[in-house]
Motif scaffolding. Sequence first.
Motif, PDB file in Angstrom:
ATOM      1  N   VAL A 136       0.834  -1.206   0.000  1.00 14.29           N
ATOM      2  CA  VAL A 136       0.000   0.000   0.000  1.00 14.29           C
ATOM      3  C   VAL A 136       0.868   1.255   0.000  1.00 14.29           C
ATOM      4  O   VAL A 136       0.573   2.248  -0.675  1.00 14.29           O
ATOM      5  CB  VAL A 136      -0.946   0.006   1.213  1.00 14.29           C
ATOM      6  N   LYS A 137       1.958   1.195   0.724  1.00  9.92           N
ATOM      7  CA  LYS A 137       2.830   2.355   0.856  1.00  9.92           C
ATOM      8  C   LYS A 137       3.676   2.601  -0.394  1.00  9.92           C
ATOM      9  O   LYS A 137       3.872   3.751  -0.820  1.00  9.92           O
ATOM     10  CB  LYS A 137       3.758   2.161   2.065  1.00  9.92           C
ATOM     11  N   LEU A 138       4.168   1.541  -1.014  1.00 10.23           N
ATOM     12  CA  LEU A 138       5.152   1.685  -2.082  1.00 10.23           C
ATOM     13  C   LEU A 138       4.569   1.677  -3.489  1.00 10.23           C
ATOM     14  O   LEU A 138       5.169   2.245  -4.403  1.00 10.23           O
ATOM     15  CB  LEU A 138       6.198   0.574  -1.977  1.00 10.23           C
ATOM     16  N   VAL A 139       3.424   1.014  -3.685  1.00 12.09           N
ATOM     17  CA  VAL A 139       2.864   0.897  -5.033  1.00 12.09           C
ATOM     18  C   VAL A 139       1.861   2.023  -5.268  1.00 12.09           C
ATOM     19  O   VAL A 139       0.838   2.103  -4.585  1.00 12.09           O
ATOM     20  CB  VAL A 139       2.198  -0.476  -5.240  1.00 12.09           C
ATOM     21  N   GLU A 140       2.157   2.868  -6.222  1.00  7.07           N
ATOM     22  CA  GLU A 140       1.285   4.009  -6.504  1.00  7.07           C
ATOM     23  C   GLU A 140      -0.103   3.532  -6.927  1.00  7.07           C
ATOM     24  O   GLU A 140      -0.238   2.635  -7.769  1.00  7.07           O
ATOM     25  CB  GLU A 140       1.891   4.871  -7.614  1.00  7.07           C
ATOM     26  N   GLY A 141      -1.132   4.102  -6.337  1.00  8.65           N
ATOM     27  CA  GLY A 141      -2.506   3.747  -6.676  1.00  8.65           C
ATOM     28  C   GLY A 141      -3.070   2.609  -5.865  1.00  8.65           C
ATOM     29  O   GLY A 141      -4.264   2.312  -5.956  1.00  8.65           O
TER      30      GLY A 141
ATOM     31  N   GLU B 119       1.330 -19.318 -15.289  1.00 15.07           N
ATOM     32  CA  GLU B 119       1.061 -17.881 -15.259  1.00 15.07           C
ATOM     33  C   GLU B 119       1.074 -17.409 -13.806  1.00 15.07           C
ATOM     34  O   GLU B 119       0.380 -17.954 -12.965  1.00 15.07           O
ATOM     35  CB  GLU B 119      -0.311 -17.587 -15.886  1.00 15.07           C
ATOM     36  N   ARG B 120       1.871 -16.370 -13.527  1.00 11.55           N
ATOM     37  CA  ARG B 120       2.082 -15.982 -12.139  1.00 11.55           C
ATOM     38  C   ARG B 120       1.582 -14.576 -11.808  1.00 11.55           C
ATOM     39  O   ARG B 120       1.777 -14.099 -10.697  1.00 11.55           O
ATOM     40  CB  ARG B 120       3.570 -16.085 -11.791  1.00 11.55           C
ATOM     41  N   LEU B 121       0.913 -13.916 -12.761  1.00 15.33           N
ATOM     42  CA  LEU B 121       0.437 -12.571 -12.493  1.00 15.33           C
ATOM     43  C   LEU B 121      -0.916 -12.349 -13.162  1.00 15.33           C
ATOM     44  O   LEU B 121      -1.164 -12.825 -14.276  1.00 15.33           O
ATOM     45  CB  LEU B 121       1.446 -11.545 -13.009  1.00 15.33           C
ATOM     46  N   PHE B 122      -1.809 -11.642 -12.451  1.00 16.03           N
ATOM     47  CA  PHE B 122      -3.067 -11.247 -13.078  1.00 16.03           C
ATOM     48  C   PHE B 122      -3.230  -9.737 -12.911  1.00 16.03           C
ATOM     49  O   PHE B 122      -2.713  -9.143 -11.977  1.00 16.03           O
ATOM     50  CB  PHE B 122      -4.268 -11.993 -12.482  1.00 16.03           C
TER      51      PHE B 122
ATOM     52  N   PHE C 141      -1.654 -22.914  -2.120  1.00 16.86           N
ATOM     53  CA  PHE C 141      -1.191 -21.895  -3.037  1.00 16.86           C
ATOM     54  C   PHE C 141      -1.479 -20.527  -2.436  1.00 16.86           C
ATOM     55  O   PHE C 141      -2.419 -20.358  -1.672  1.00 16.86           O
ATOM     56  CB  PHE C 141      -1.906 -22.009  -4.394  1.00 16.86           C
ATOM     57  N   GLY C 142      -0.689 -19.553  -2.816  1.00 12.43           N
ATOM     58  CA  GLY C 142      -0.902 -18.226  -2.258  1.00 12.43           C
ATOM     59  C   GLY C 142      -0.671 -17.140  -3.286  1.00 12.43           C
ATOM     60  O   GLY C 142       0.013 -17.348  -4.293  1.00 12.43           O
ATOM     61  N   ALA C 143      -1.250 -15.960  -3.026  1.00  7.68           N
ATOM     62  CA  ALA C 143      -1.063 -14.829  -3.922  1.00  7.68           C
ATOM     63  C   ALA C 143      -1.049 -13.536  -3.121  1.00  7.68           C
ATOM     64  O   ALA C 143      -1.781 -13.390  -2.140  1.00  7.68           O
ATOM     65  CB  ALA C 143      -2.168 -14.782  -4.974  1.00  7.68           C
ATOM     66  N   LEU C 144      -0.208 -12.592  -3.544  1.00  4.46           N
ATOM     67  CA  LEU C 144      -0.215 -11.233  -3.017  1.00  4.46           C
ATOM     68  C   LEU C 144      -1.121 -10.422  -3.932  1.00  4.46           C
ATOM     69  O   LEU C 144      -0.884 -10.346  -5.135  1.00  4.46           O
ATOM     70  CB  LEU C 144       1.199 -10.648  -3.029  1.00  4.46           C
ATOM     71  N   ASN C 145      -2.166  -9.826  -3.359  1.00  4.34           N
ATOM     72  CA  ASN C 145      -3.177  -9.137  -4.148  1.00  4.34           C
ATOM     73  C   ASN C 145      -3.249  -7.663  -3.782  1.00  4.34           C
ATOM     74  O   ASN C 145      -3.241  -7.312  -2.600  1.00  4.34           O
ATOM     75  CB  ASN C 145      -4.536  -9.797  -3.932  1.00  4.34           C
ATOM     76  N   LEU C 146      -3.319  -6.803  -4.813  1.00  6.32           N
ATOM     77  CA  LEU C 146      -3.371  -5.364  -4.622  1.00  6.32           C
ATOM     78  C   LEU C 146      -4.687  -4.828  -5.172  1.00  6.32           C
ATOM     79  O   LEU C 146      -5.136  -5.261  -6.241  1.00  6.32           O
ATOM     80  CB  LEU C 146      -2.205  -4.677  -5.338  1.00  6.32           C
ATOM     81  N   TYR C 147      -5.272  -3.865  -4.462  1.00  5.70           N
ATOM     82  CA  TYR C 147      -6.572  -3.307  -4.813  1.00  5.70           C
ATOM     83  C   TYR C 147      -6.492  -1.787  -4.949  1.00  5.70           C
ATOM     84  O   TYR C 147      -5.766  -1.130  -4.200  1.00  5.70           O
ATOM     85  CB  TYR C 147      -7.600  -3.613  -3.728  1.00  5.70           C
ATOM     86  N   SER C 148      -7.277  -1.264  -5.875  1.00  8.29           N
ATOM     87  CA  SER C 148      -7.427   0.184  -5.996  1.00  8.29           C
ATOM     88  C   SER C 148      -8.905   0.519  -6.147  1.00  8.29           C
ATOM     89  O   SER C 148      -9.683  -0.267  -6.707  1.00  8.29           O
ATOM     90  CB  SER C 148      -6.662   0.716  -7.208  1.00  8.29           C
TER      91      SER C 148
ATOM     92  N   GLU D  60       4.530  -4.098 -12.263  1.00  9.09           N
ATOM     93  CA  GLU D  60       4.793  -5.531 -12.176  1.00  9.09           C
ATOM     94  C   GLU D  60       6.086  -5.816 -11.418  1.00  9.09           C
ATOM     95  O   GLU D  60       6.154  -6.733 -10.605  1.00  9.09           O
ATOM     96  CB  GLU D  60       4.839  -6.157 -13.568  1.00  9.09           C
ATOM     97  N   ALA D  61       7.124  -5.019 -11.680  1.00  5.32           N
ATOM     98  CA  ALA D  61       8.402  -5.241 -10.998  1.00  5.32           C
ATOM     99  C   ALA D  61       8.241  -5.077  -9.492  1.00  5.32           C
ATOM    100  O   ALA D  61       8.783  -5.857  -8.703  1.00  5.32           O
ATOM    101  CB  ALA D  61       9.455  -4.283 -11.525  1.00  5.32           C
ATOM    102  N   ALA D  62       7.470  -4.064  -9.091  1.00  3.75           N
ATOM    103  CA  ALA D  62       7.228  -3.852  -7.666  1.00  3.75           C
ATOM    104  C   ALA D  62       6.488  -5.042  -7.069  1.00  3.75           C
ATOM    105  O   ALA D  62       6.826  -5.523  -5.976  1.00  3.75           O
ATOM    106  CB  ALA D  62       6.416  -2.568  -7.464  1.00  3.75           C
ATOM    107  N   GLY D  63       5.485  -5.521  -7.792  1.00  4.76           N
ATOM    108  CA  GLY D  63       4.732  -6.680  -7.311  1.00  4.76           C
ATOM    109  C   GLY D  63       5.607  -7.913  -7.170  1.00  4.76           C
ATOM    110  O   GLY D  63       5.514  -8.649  -6.184  1.00  4.76           O
ATOM    111  N   TRP D  64       6.487  -8.131  -8.148  1.00  7.63           N
ATOM    112  CA  TRP D  64       7.381  -9.291  -8.095  1.00  7.63           C
ATOM    113  C   TRP D  64       8.312  -9.218  -6.886  1.00  7.63           C
ATOM    114  O   TRP D  64       8.524 -10.219  -6.185  1.00  7.63           O
ATOM    115  CB  TRP D  64       8.224  -9.376  -9.363  1.00  7.63           C
TER     116      TRP D  64
END
Length: 232
Positions: A37-42, A91-94, A133-140, A151-155
């Motif tokens: 939340v702090k580092l990823v814009e939006g 596939e590792r990103l949505f 299985f697990g995933a890191l999920n970001l919301y806006s 994507e790089a930040a998420g990785w």
Amino acid sequence: MAVEWQQYAEQMAMLARDLVAQDSVQATLDEISAAAVKLVEGCDAAGILAVSKGRAVTLSVCGDMVEESDRLQGELGEGPCFDAARRVDGERLFRIADMTKPQPSWPRFSQAARDLGIGSMTGVLLYTGQEDFGALNLYSRRPGAFGKDIEAAGWLLASHAAVALATARTVDQLEHALETRHAIGEAMGILMERHRMSEDEAFDVLRRISQHHNVKLRDVAQHVRVEVPGQA
């Protein structure tokens, strides 16, 4: 752009240092969600979701929307985070650019997501185990918040989370830790309200009882909860 990435690299270095300082897997996961939340814009909210034996388990949350989104996906058995956490196709990103538009793959969840105020989502698969299985999920809250540049930040964040999860044997172990923390928090709240204690004083009472009677802290907390009508 070079300056921005230099600043981001410095932030990630500081995050790595902060993660090492955490005293538990749960604290590390919580720090990673907060960092997203702090580092990823939006990014307005973030969380870590696991699917264990077909059941959705929320391991970490920062911000609103996350727990309800996870609950709905587990209940409905559909949704991008739920799918990402179960993926075995490599596939590792949505990335869902606009959740306000119909999503044929998840018709029931997409409607619920709009009601929650979710505008766009993105996520990265964290790890795979035999059944977990697990995933890191970001919301806006706004559509189009996440482009390819995040994507790089998420990785990077997901890599930290995967390392943290690797130190835990099972998702069940983490879920048990979450339940323990919740029970202790409720017991502390009861003591604070009834005896006008501070948070530190309430925890110290639980800890001393645990040590004196050689009983697990969670069991002491559970005893406090059942002694108060309506708490258990």
